[in-house]
Design a protein around this motif. Sequence first.
Motif, PDB file in Angstrom:
ATOM      1  N   SER A 207      -2.780   3.508   2.990  1.00  7.41           N
ATOM      2  CA  SER A 207      -2.391   3.059   4.333  1.00  7.41           C
ATOM      3  C   SER A 207      -3.374   3.536   5.396  1.00  7.41           C
ATOM      4  CB  SER A 207      -0.976   3.549   4.663  1.00  7.41           C
ATOM      5  OG  SER A 207      -0.042   2.940   3.805  1.00  7.41           O
ATOM      6  N   THR A 218       0.195   0.406  10.104  1.00  4.32           N
ATOM      7  CA  THR A 218       1.047   0.757   8.971  1.00  4.32           C
ATOM      8  C   THR A 218       1.332   2.262   8.992  1.00  4.32           C
ATOM      9  OG1 THR A 218      -0.024  -0.994   7.710  1.00  4.32           O
ATOM     10  CG2 THR A 218       1.276   0.579   6.458  1.00  4.32           C
ATOM     11  N   THR A 227       4.404   3.744   2.261  1.00  6.30           N
ATOM     12  CA  THR A 227       4.411   2.281   2.407  1.00  6.30           C
ATOM     13  C   THR A 227       5.202   1.677   1.264  1.00  6.30           C
ATOM     14  OG1 THR A 227       2.214   2.332   3.383  1.00  6.30           O
ATOM     15  CG2 THR A 227       2.971   0.214   2.562  1.00  6.30           C
ATOM     16  N   ASP A 247      -2.043  -4.341   1.766  1.00  2.64           N
ATOM     17  CA  ASP A 247      -1.615  -2.993   1.387  1.00  2.64           C
ATOM     18  C   ASP A 247      -0.295  -3.113   0.637  1.00  2.64           C
ATOM     19  OD1 ASP A 247      -1.457  -0.257   1.198  1.00  2.64           O
ATOM     20  OD2 ASP A 247      -0.656   0.046   3.208  1.00  2.64           O
TER      21      ASP A 247
END
Length: 404
Positions: A207, A218, A227, A247
Motif C-alpha cells: 500500500s 490507500t 488493505t 493493490d
Amino acid sequence: MERAILVGCELPKVSEEHFYYSMLELGNLAKTAQADVVGEVTQKRERIHPATFLGSGKLMEIAAFVEEMDVDVVLFNSELSATQVRNIAKVIDARILDRTQLILDIFAMRAKTREGKLQVALAQYQYLLPRLSGQGISLSRLGGGIGTRGPGETKLEMDRRHIRQKMVDIKKQLDVVVKHRERMTARRNDQDIFRFGLIGYTNAGKSTLFNRLSDAKTLEEDQLFATLDPTTRKLGFTQGYTALLTDTVGFIQDLPTTVVAAFRSTLEETANVDVLLHVVDCSNPDYVQHEQTVLGLLAELEMQHIPILTIYNKADKQLPYFIPTQPNYVQISALEPSSQAILKEHMLWEIKQIWQPYIVTIPVSDGHALYQYKQKTVVIEETFDEETESYQLKGYQARKETRK
C-alpha cells in the motif's frame, strides 16, 4: 483490549525457526485484532491430539495460566475442529479461537466495500457450518401439546438450514458484483491499457508503494491486512504514458482454504494484469518463506504464468545476510522519493518486453492522432521532419492478438 495468550504445537515436520516465526506472526495477528497478548504456551508433540489438540497436562497448565492472568481469549496457531474446541472449552474457562477465526475477524474489521463485506461473511459462514454442534434432544422442538409430537426440527438443523440459505443469498449478491467488475475489465481491455498488479505477503509495503506511485490514499499501517479491498488507480510515466496499478489483499502462510475460496473473485482482479509486482520485505528474517507462500498461492490461483517483477522493499532496513532469490528483481525503499523513478524504469522495461515496437509517421495537421499515440502507447523517441511537416514516433504498443 481483550487479554489473550498464544498457544502453539510444534511438530517434527516443522523446523524450529519456521515455528518461531509462525508464533511471532500469530502475535502480530492478535495485535492487529486489538488484543493484548499476555503470554505464550507451546508444546512439542509427535502429532496433534485428535480430541484436545494438546496433551491433558498442558491444557491444565493453560487453564491455570488463564485463571491467574485473567485471560479473555486463548488463540491457537492452527485450525481447530469443532470437537477440539468443545473439549478444550471444558477445561479452559476462556473463549477459544483458532488462527482461521482470528484472520476472519481481522478481515471483518478491514472490509470497507460491499463486496469485501460479502466475501468476509461468506468465508465466516463456510467456516462455521461444519463446526455447528447441537446439544441433543434438549434443542428439539418437542412439547406436550398437539402438533409438537415427534422428533421435530432440532435447533442444530435450523441453524444449518439458516446458514446455508444465507450463503446462497450472499453468493447471488457476489455474482452481481463480479459481473459488474467483469464489465469494467472488458472496458479496460478495449482501451489497450497496460496493467500492473501489486501482490505480496501482508505488511510487505504494497500500500505504501501503491500510494507513492499513484498518488492514492490507500490505508498505510504497520499491521497485517491493512488493505483488504482491491483498488485500481492510474499510474503516470514521465514519457506521458498512463498504465493501471491494482493493490490487493496481502497473502499469509497457512491462509485458510475458506478465505482463499471466498476471496477468489477479488484475487482474480489481479489475475487480469499483464505483469505482477511481487513486493517482498527484505528486512523480515522469514522473507524466503514469505516468497514461497505467495508463489504457492499464485500457483493455486492458476496465476503462475503471469510475468513477475520482484520488488525487494525496505532496503534501508535490509537484513545483513539478505540475498535476492528471484532472477528478475529490483531493490528499493518505498519511502525514499528516488525509488519511484528507479521502479518506474524497471516497469517500463517490463512493458517493452510484452508490447510490440512500432514506427509511425504522423502529419502535423493530425494533432488528435499524435495525442492518442502519446496517451495509449509508450513513445521512446519523437522527431520532427520540417520537409514533410510530420512527426516520426518510435515506441511500443499493445499486441492486439493478445487482448481478449
